[in-house]
Design an enzyme around this catalytic site. Structure first.
Site, PDB file in Angstrom:
ATOM      1  N   HIS A  31      95.483  55.168  76.354  1.00 25.14           N
ATOM      2  CA  HIS A  31      94.424  54.988  75.364  1.00 25.14           C
ATOM      3  C   HIS A  31      94.620  55.989  74.222  1.00 25.14           C
ATOM      4  O   HIS A  31      95.629  56.696  74.147  1.00 25.14           O
ATOM      5  CB  HIS A  31      93.039  55.102  75.998  1.00 25.14           C
ATOM      6  CG  HIS A  31      92.785  56.387  76.736  1.00 25.14           C
ATOM      7  ND1 HIS A  31      92.781  57.609  76.117  1.00 25.14           N
ATOM      8  CD2 HIS A  31      92.502  56.628  78.046  1.00 25.14           C
ATOM      9  CE1 HIS A  31      92.509  58.558  76.997  1.00 25.14           C
ATOM     10  NE2 HIS A  31      92.346  57.999  78.180  1.00 25.14           N
ATOM     11  N   HIS A  34      95.615  59.743  74.999  1.00 27.04           N
ATOM     12  CA  HIS A  34      97.022  59.980  75.318  1.00 27.04           C
ATOM     13  C   HIS A  34      97.870  59.972  74.043  1.00 27.04           C
ATOM     14  O   HIS A  34      98.733  60.822  73.840  1.00 27.04           O
ATOM     15  CB  HIS A  34      97.549  58.906  76.269  1.00 27.04           C
ATOM     16  CG  HIS A  34      96.777  58.770  77.536  1.00 27.04           C
ATOM     17  ND1 HIS A  34      96.128  57.604  77.897  1.00 27.04           N
ATOM     18  CD2 HIS A  34      96.532  59.652  78.540  1.00 27.04           C
ATOM     19  CE1 HIS A  34      95.540  57.766  79.064  1.00 27.04           C
ATOM     20  NE2 HIS A  34      95.772  59.001  79.474  1.00 27.04           N
ATOM     21  N   CYS A 140      87.966  65.782  93.565  1.00 31.54           N
ATOM     22  CA  CYS A 140      87.850  64.646  92.646  1.00 31.54           C
ATOM     23  C   CYS A 140      89.191  63.932  92.601  1.00 31.54           C
ATOM     24  O   CYS A 140      90.193  64.509  92.148  1.00 31.54           O
ATOM     25  CB  CYS A 140      87.452  65.102  91.246  1.00 31.54           C
ATOM     26  SG  CYS A 140      87.516  63.766  90.020  1.00 31.54           S
ATOM     27  N   CYS A 143      90.515  63.555  88.936  1.00 32.51           N
ATOM     28  CA  CYS A 143      91.188  64.739  88.398  1.00 32.51           C
ATOM     29  C   CYS A 143      92.364  65.179  89.262  1.00 32.51           C
ATOM     30  O   CYS A 143      93.185  65.980  88.818  1.00 32.51           O
ATOM     31  CB  CYS A 143      90.217  65.918  88.303  1.00 32.51           C
ATOM     32  SG  CYS A 143      88.901  65.732  87.092  1.00 32.51           S
ATOM     33  N   CYS A 163      81.796  64.778  89.777  1.00 31.29           N
ATOM     34  CA  CYS A 163      82.749  65.492  88.920  1.00 31.29           C
ATOM     35  C   CYS A 163      82.177  65.539  87.512  1.00 31.29           C
ATOM     36  O   CYS A 163      81.729  64.516  86.977  1.00 31.29           O
ATOM     37  CB  CYS A 163      84.095  64.772  88.937  1.00 31.29           C
ATOM     38  SG  CYS A 163      85.234  65.334  87.642  1.00 31.29           S
ATOM     39  N   HIS A 166      84.525  63.116  85.190  1.00 33.44           N
ATOM     40  CA  HIS A 166      84.529  61.665  85.399  1.00 33.44           C
ATOM     41  C   HIS A 166      83.146  61.088  85.720  1.00 33.44           C
ATOM     42  O   HIS A 166      82.969  59.872  85.708  1.00 33.44           O
ATOM     43  CB  HIS A 166      85.495  61.305  86.536  1.00 33.44           C
ATOM     44  CG  HIS A 166      86.937  61.510  86.177  1.00 33.44           C
ATOM     45  ND1 HIS A 166      87.601  62.697  86.430  1.00 33.44           N
ATOM     46  CD2 HIS A 166      87.826  60.700  85.566  1.00 33.44           C
ATOM     47  CE1 HIS A 166      88.844  62.588  85.997  1.00 33.44           C
ATOM     48  NE2 HIS A 166      89.007  61.398  85.471  1.00 33.44           N
ATOM     49  N   LYS A 314      83.891  61.929  76.566  1.00 33.92           N
ATOM     50  CA  LYS A 314      85.338  61.981  76.453  1.00 33.92           C
ATOM     51  C   LYS A 314      85.905  60.573  76.579  1.00 33.92           C
ATOM     52  O   LYS A 314      85.485  59.794  77.427  1.00 33.92           O
ATOM     53  CB  LYS A 314      85.918  62.864  77.559  1.00 33.92           C
ATOM     54  CG  LYS A 314      87.445  62.897  77.578  1.00 33.92           C
ATOM     55  CD  LYS A 314      87.971  63.474  78.873  1.00 33.92           C
ATOM     56  CE  LYS A 314      89.496  63.365  78.922  1.00 33.92           C
ATOM     57  NZ  LYS A 314      90.036  63.723  80.239  1.00 33.92           N
ATOM     58  N   LYS A 317      89.454  55.751  80.417  1.00 30.37           N
ATOM     59  CA  LYS A 317      89.233  54.445  81.036  1.00 30.37           C
ATOM     60  C   LYS A 317      88.076  54.498  82.033  1.00 30.37           C
ATOM     61  O   LYS A 317      87.279  53.582  82.127  1.00 30.37           O
ATOM     62  CB  LYS A 317      90.508  53.980  81.748  1.00 30.37           C
ATOM     63  CG  LYS A 317      91.660  53.669  80.796  1.00 30.37           C
ATOM     64  CD  LYS A 317      91.413  52.423  79.997  1.00 30.37           C
ATOM     65  CE  LYS A 317      92.619  52.088  79.130  1.00 30.37           C
ATOM     66  NZ  LYS A 317      92.403  50.901  78.297  1.00 30.37           N
TER      67      LYS A 317
END
Length: 539
Positions: A31, A34, A140, A143, A163, A166, A314, A317
């Site tokens: 995405h 990255h 997690c 992570c 987490c 996430h 953030k 996905k």
């Protein structure tokens, strides 16, 4: 993109400017987040190539761990099949699409990596840096990290914890593990940070790491025994290596550690590790400690970029905020995409993507200020001088101001981009110069001067148009690392190749030398650099 001969460093002794991105987890397609880091690394390394330096740019994929295994199982394929499909159909094609000029692409499932990783951890085990123990704690999977209590959020029930990255429940793990004696390296790390204040950037990232290490480090669990998708420990194959300990070593395995001593000596230590701020501790604490234990040099800099945000979250996905880069490149184009994120968001800070802001910057900065300038200059040289660049008849104060402005833009951009990784600041300096050139044409009014058919009038017109074209010559060199296709089109339009050679062969150091563009060059009005945008596609 495969390495090219001009990028190759093998067989030479002088150190190379070595930049790495994180290796990206292939549980899904890439995405914007990255691509943001990867484009930044590409611009940085292209800039240093434009300086005439030897450069080596590494990116790749992280393919082991529990999350990959579960994702593959959910899709009815083996983990290796899943990784192969994502890498070949999504990750590599996107980097080619975005014109990423990486010299190597490392995959952690390759033998050139896994064999060296086993040698590395065996060496630490033989030195007594690794011991066997037991671990229990919150983990997690997203992570791939054990979490501290301070890193958890309350969930829907009294016992559920989430987490903080996430926003998903962590799992409680209890298993037999091997541990790396990370706690022994706290004082050594603090001493290293003090002696190398530029090691962690920006300052906010450095302060975060200092606070974390000063609280006393705990030994690190480096193996998992409840699943088998990973690199087996060479002395106990019932365990696979913790995915992060495996992944971090890509920076040395790709550079020739354990396989090519001459190449490794040339490339290591890395000049810059580019990382997202959420993985800063792995790169600024765990990785340096492991290298210290192995007796290897530490990288020169770890630079953490901020997060791209959508709706205050953030971009990822798992948070359903991932946006495919091709959603934007299909509308704005690849070069505008490369430009926008580095121009709009100061590197190292969080920034929100906005379709409206992208559109505004495209229209104002790229289409109107820059693209229109290139079109106007080419059109006037074509109209008044038959497409042949005239010689400058005189060089007055107005022209000297443009020459000085170019030199300032080169010096500022080189410092900002090449040294400070302040891409926004460097691009601001370049586009301030573009505005200056536009102002020069507005003040000099060459379309009015052209009406004076006297020798003096035509000489003045020649000076104005040469000045504008020469300013664009310098601008093309400065923008080549950021917008390579656009810069190449401009270079061709100016007829610069015949007199000066390929754009890639021009150096930043000479970009500000006034008068390089030879008179008599054939100037052509090519395609519009930044065409008018169509309506925003329906979401």
């Amino acid at each position: 993109m495969a390495a090219t001969a001009e990028h190759s460093t093998t067989g030479t002794s002088a150190p190379a400017y070595y930049v790495s991105t994180p290796i990206y987890y292939v549980n899904d397609r890439p995405h914007l987040g990255h691509a943001y880091t990867t484009v930044a690394g590409d611009v940085l390394t292209r800039w240093h190539r434009q300086r005439g330096e030897k450069v080596w740019y590494l990116t790749g994929t992280d393919e082991h761990g529990q999350k990959i295994m579960r994702t593959a199982e959910a899709n009815g394929v083996s983990p290796q099949e899943w990784c192969d499909k994502l890498v070949e159909e999504a990750w590599k094609p996107l980097w080619a699409h975005l014109e990423i000029a990486n010299d190597d692409f490392i995959r952690t499932t390759e033998e050139r990596h896994t064999a060296r990783v086993q040698e590395f951890v065996q060496d630490l085990y033989d030195k007594g840096e690794i011991y066997k123990g037991g671990y229990s704690g919150p983990y997690c999977v997203g992570c791939e990290e054990f979490k501290l209590p301070s890193e958890l959020l309350d969930g829907a029930t009294e016992d559920e914890k989430l987490c903080s990255v996430h926003k998903r429940p962590v799992e409680w793990l209890e298993e037999e593990n091997y541990f790396f004696r990370l706690s022994a390296y706290g004082p050594k790390l603090l001493e290293f940070y003090a002696a190398n204040p530029g090691f962690i950037q920006p300052a906010s990232a450095r302060n975060e790491v200092l606070r974390f290490v000063e609280q006393d480090l705990k030994d690190l669990s480096i193996s998992r025994s409840t699943f088998n998708w990973g690199v087996p420990l060479p002395w106990d194959e019932k365990h696979v290596l913790y995915v992060w300990v495996d992944a971090l070593q890509n920076y040395i395995t790709a550079a020739g550690y354990g396989s090519d001593p001459e190449r490794f000596a040339e490339l290591w230590p890395a000049s810059v590790h580019l990382v997202g701020k959420d993985i800063l501790r792995f790169h600024a604490v765990i990785w340096p400690a492991m290298l210290m234990a192995a007796g290897l040099p530490l990288p020169k800099r770890v630079v953490a970029n901020g997060w791209l945000m959508v709706g205050g979250e953030k971009m990822s996905k798992s948070n359903l905020t991932g946006i495919a880069p091709t959603d934007l490149t299909s509308h704005f184009g690849v070069d505008a995409y490369r430009y926008y994120f580095l121009r709009a968001i100061p590197f190292g800070t969080d920034g929100s993507f906005s379709w409206e802001d992208f559109t505004a910057r495209y229209t104002s900065e790229l289409a109107n200020d820059f693209g229109n300038l290139a079109s106007r200059v080419a059109a006037m040289v074509g109209k008044y001088f038959g497409g042949e660049l005239p010689a400058s008849a005189a060089h007055g104060d107005a022209e000297q101001a443009i020459a000085d402005g170019l030199r300032t833009a080169v010096e500022t951009a080189d410092q900002k981009i090449g040294e400070e990784l302040d891409f926004a600041g460097g691009l601001a300096a370049i586009f301030e110069f573009v505005k200056q050139v536009n102002g020069y044409l507005t003040e000099q009014e060459p379309w009015k001067v052209a009406k004076d058919e006297s020798a003096e009038g035509q000489a003045r017109l020649a000076t104005i148009l040469y000045t504008a074209a020469e300013a664009l010559r310098g601008t093309a060199v400065l923008l080549n690392p950021v917008m390579p296709s656009t810069a190449e089109k401009l270079w061709d339009s100016l007829g610069a190749t015949e007199g000066l050679g390929a754009l890639a062969a021009q150096t930043v150091a000479t970009a500000g030398d006034w008068g390089r563009l030879p008179a008599g060059a054939t100037v052509t009005k090519g395609e519009i650099l930044f065409p008018r945008l169509e309506e925003k596609p329906a979401s």
